[in-house]
Design an enzyme around this catalytic site. Sequence first.
Site, short mmCIF file in Angstrom:
data_model
loop_
_atom_site.label_atom_id
_atom_site.label_comp_id
_atom_site.label_asym_id
_atom_site.label_seq_id
_atom_site.Cartn_x
_atom_site.Cartn_y
_atom_site.Cartn_z
N PHE A 49 2.15 3.61 -5.37
CA PHE A 49 1.68 2.99 -6.61
C PHE A 49 0.55 1.99 -6.36
O PHE A 49 -0.45 1.97 -7.08
CB PHE A 49 2.85 2.33 -7.35
CG PHE A 49 2.54 2.03 -8.79
CD1 PHE A 49 1.89 2.95 -9.59
CD2 PHE A 49 2.92 0.82 -9.36
CE1 PHE A 49 1.60 2.69 -10.93
CE2 PHE A 49 2.65 0.54 -10.70
CZ PHE A 49 1.99 1.47 -11.48
N GLY A 50 0.70 1.16 -5.34
CA GLY A 50 -0.34 0.18 -5.03
C GLY A 50 -1.67 0.86 -4.74
O GLY A 50 -2.74 0.45 -5.20
N THR B 181 10.36 9.59 -17.07
CA THR B 181 11.15 9.60 -15.84
C THR B 181 12.37 10.53 -15.94
O THR B 181 12.83 11.04 -14.93
CB THR B 181 11.58 8.17 -15.49
OG1 THR B 181 10.48 7.30 -15.72
CG2 THR B 181 11.97 8.04 -14.04
N SER C 180 3.93 6.10 -15.79
CA SER C 180 2.77 6.56 -15.00
C SER C 180 3.24 6.96 -13.63
O SER C 180 3.99 6.21 -12.99
CB SER C 180 1.76 5.42 -14.84
OG SER C 180 2.30 4.39 -14.05
N SER D 143 9.42 12.27 -10.58
CA SER D 143 10.18 11.02 -10.46
C SER D 143 11.19 11.09 -9.33
O SER D 143 12.01 12.02 -9.26
CB SER D 143 10.92 10.73 -11.77
OG SER D 143 11.97 9.82 -11.52
N ARG E 158 1.24 -4.41 4.95
CA ARG E 158 1.88 -5.31 5.93
C ARG E 158 1.77 -4.75 7.34
O ARG E 158 2.02 -5.45 8.30
CB ARG E 158 3.35 -5.53 5.56
CG ARG E 158 4.15 -4.25 5.64
CD ARG E 158 5.60 -4.47 5.35
NE ARG E 158 6.25 -3.18 5.10
CZ ARG E 158 7.53 -2.96 5.21
NH1 ARG E 158 8.32 -3.93 5.55
NH2 ARG E 158 8.04 -1.78 4.97
N LYS F 110 9.65 -2.08 -10.60
CA LYS F 110 10.60 -1.86 -11.69
C LYS F 110 12.01 -2.01 -11.14
O LYS F 110 12.41 -1.24 -10.26
CB LYS F 110 10.43 -0.45 -12.25
CG LYS F 110 9.06 -0.22 -12.88
CD LYS F 110 8.87 1.20 -13.35
CE LYS F 110 7.48 1.36 -13.94
NZ LYS F 110 7.14 2.76 -14.23
N LYS G 79 15.43 2.27 -17.30
CA LYS G 79 15.10 3.70 -17.47
C LYS G 79 15.30 4.45 -16.15
O LYS G 79 15.59 5.66 -16.18
CB LYS G 79 13.68 3.88 -18.03
CG LYS G 79 12.54 3.39 -17.13
CD LYS G 79 12.05 4.41 -16.14
CE LYS G 79 11.10 3.80 -15.12
NZ LYS G 79 10.67 4.75 -14.09
N SER H 247 0.83 -1.20 0.00
CA SER H 247 0.00 0.00 0.00
C SER H 247 0.86 1.24 0.00
O SER H 247 0.64 2.18 0.76
CB SER H 247 -0.92 -0.01 1.21
OG SER H 247 -0.13 -0.08 2.38
N1 LIG Z 1 5.10 5.74 -7.34
C1 LIG Z 1 4.98 5.67 -8.66
O1 LIG Z 1 4.60 6.68 -9.29
C2 LIG Z 1 5.24 4.40 -9.38
C3 LIG Z 1 5.89 3.34 -8.77
N2 LIG Z 1 6.15 2.20 -9.49
C4 LIG Z 1 6.85 1.10 -8.88
O2 LIG Z 1 6.09 0.56 -7.82
C5 LIG Z 1 6.96 -0.04 -6.87
C6 LIG Z 1 6.56 0.45 -5.48
O3 LIG Z 1 6.76 1.85 -5.47
P1 LIG Z 1 5.88 2.84 -4.61
O4 LIG Z 1 4.56 2.29 -4.29
O5 LIG Z 1 5.92 4.14 -5.29
O6 LIG Z 1 6.80 2.93 -3.30
P2 LIG Z 1 6.43 3.43 -1.86
O7 LIG Z 1 7.72 3.74 -1.22
O8 LIG Z 1 5.39 4.49 -1.93
O9 LIG Z 1 5.76 2.17 -1.17
C7 LIG Z 1 6.37 0.93 -1.04
C8 LIG Z 1 5.44 0.06 -0.22
O10 LIG Z 1 5.99 -1.25 -0.13
C9 LIG Z 1 5.82 -1.69 1.20
N3 LIG Z 1 6.81 -2.69 1.49
C10 LIG Z 1 8.14 -2.52 1.60
N4 LIG Z 1 8.73 -3.67 1.92
C11 LIG Z 1 7.75 -4.59 2.04
C12 LIG Z 1 7.72 -5.96 2.37
N5 LIG Z 1 8.83 -6.64 2.64
N6 LIG Z 1 6.53 -6.59 2.40
C13 LIG Z 1 5.41 -5.91 2.13
N7 LIG Z 1 5.36 -4.61 1.80
C14 LIG Z 1 6.52 -3.96 1.76
C15 LIG Z 1 5.97 -0.45 2.04
O11 LIG Z 1 5.37 -0.63 3.30
C16 LIG Z 1 5.25 0.58 1.20
O12 LIG Z 1 3.89 0.60 1.49
C17 LIG Z 1 8.38 0.37 -7.27
O13 LIG Z 1 9.03 -0.71 -7.91
C18 LIG Z 1 8.18 1.50 -8.25
O14 LIG Z 1 9.20 1.57 -9.24
C19 LIG Z 1 5.76 2.07 -10.78
C20 LIG Z 1 5.11 3.09 -11.42
C21 LIG Z 1 4.81 4.33 -10.78
O1 LIG Z 2 8.17 4.59 -12.62
C1 LIG Z 2 7.74 5.70 -12.49
C2 LIG Z 2 7.10 6.44 -13.58
O2 LIG Z 2 6.72 5.60 -14.62
C3 LIG Z 2 7.91 6.39 -11.19
O3 LIG Z 2 9.17 6.92 -11.16
P1 LIG Z 2 9.99 7.03 -9.80
O4 LIG Z 2 10.04 5.67 -9.20
O5 LIG Z 2 11.31 7.57 -10.24
O6 LIG Z 2 9.25 8.01 -8.94
#
Ligand SMILES: NC(=O)C1=CN([C@@H]2O[C@H](COP(=O)(O)OP(=O)(O)OC[C@H]3O[C@@H](n4cnc5c(N)ncnc54)[C@H](O)[C@@H]3O)[C@@H](O)[C@H]2O)C=CC1
Ligand SMILES: O=C(CO)COP(=O)(O)O
Length: 320
Positions: free
Chosen positions: A11-12, A242, A132, A248, A30, A102, A185, A8
Amino acid sequence: MSVAVLGSGAFGTALAISLAGKQPVTLWSRNPVHAQAMTEARENTARLPGYPLPEAILVTSDLEQATQADTLLLAVPMQKLRAILAEHSALFDGHVLVACCKGIELTTGLGPVQVMNETVPSAKAALLTGPSFAQDIAAGLPTALTLACSDPNLCTKLQEQLTTANLRLYRTTDTAGAELGGALKNVMAIACGAVIGAGMGDSARAALMTRGYAEMQRMALACGAKPETLAGLSGFGDLTLTCSSELSRNYRLGLSIGRGEGFDPSVTVEGAATARAVDSKARDMNLDMPITHTVVGLLDHSLTIAQATAQLLARPLKEE
Ligand SMILES: NC(=O)C1=CN([C@@H]2O[C@H](COP(=O)(O)OP(=O)(O)OC[C@H]3O[C@@H](n4cnc5c(N)ncnc54)[C@H](O)[C@@H]3O)[C@@H](O)[C@H]2O)C=CC1
Ligand SMILES: O=C(CO)COP(=O)(O)O
């Protein structure tokens, strides 16, 4: 088919909000305190403030409850993916697992689909990736992403299930290409941020993006990816976004390096571990990845910006 989002973070939460427009969604955290706070506030104030959670989202910290869904979206950082799957592998048996992260695993050099296949062999693995920002998806702004799955029938079913009014999915069976485009990227975004942060200008950024794209293709094609996947949303599309937006985190880390400022270590920056993983993989595969290698030098403080720039510009002249 029912759907749950595991993780959560920003992105989630954004994906859950978008999917909740067409079906009930379970959002798993979690952390029980965080799950309770989200349930009460109907908002993820910690990671994605300002975007209300629709009623169709059920927030839980009970993984057994969340994994009742058929399709599980894994929106956790890349370096944590294996741990969550391995720790609870029985709960994931036979599920459709869609990684939303990613990166390349530092300890193995594997991408998210490869990690899921290795950790839960009975599951069917897919990847959702592409340009996104969580804020854009949560705001319902138009977005297009790549959905990669080696099984074409499942890929088509998932495309229908996960496409929403404003989130349009394109499908591919080239999981290697989608994995590597999305991972690499972020490394280039750190480099571009450093260039802009150090005041080297937009022309230098365009040079880095283009030569970075050549580097992305070099590794991806050597790993069996298709060039058209790299030219698509998950590669070129995400590279463009990005490397050019301060939304980003990878780009912002680069900016801070270029400006000689500190950066909050608690922020998820996938490109940092991935740069190291790719640098080592490139060495093993005998591939020339000078920008990635330079980013590692900047991250490890073994190179200054001036040295990094001089090193890249002094490379032997070659054909494009
Ligand atoms: N934020 C964005 O705009 C985007 C993010 N992503 C990808 O989504 C993935 C997650 O990024 P975000 O949600 O942005 O990061 P975030 O830092 O906002 O959240 C990460 C989440 O993962 C949870 N987490 C960490 N370790 C864990 C574990 N061992 N078990 C269960 N949960 C755990 C954390 O509690 C946190 O809620 C990354 O790989 C990122 O590249 C992809 C596209 C866009
Ligand atoms: O993957 C992303 C955009 O597509 C989000 O980028 P960052 O993880 O660098 O914030």
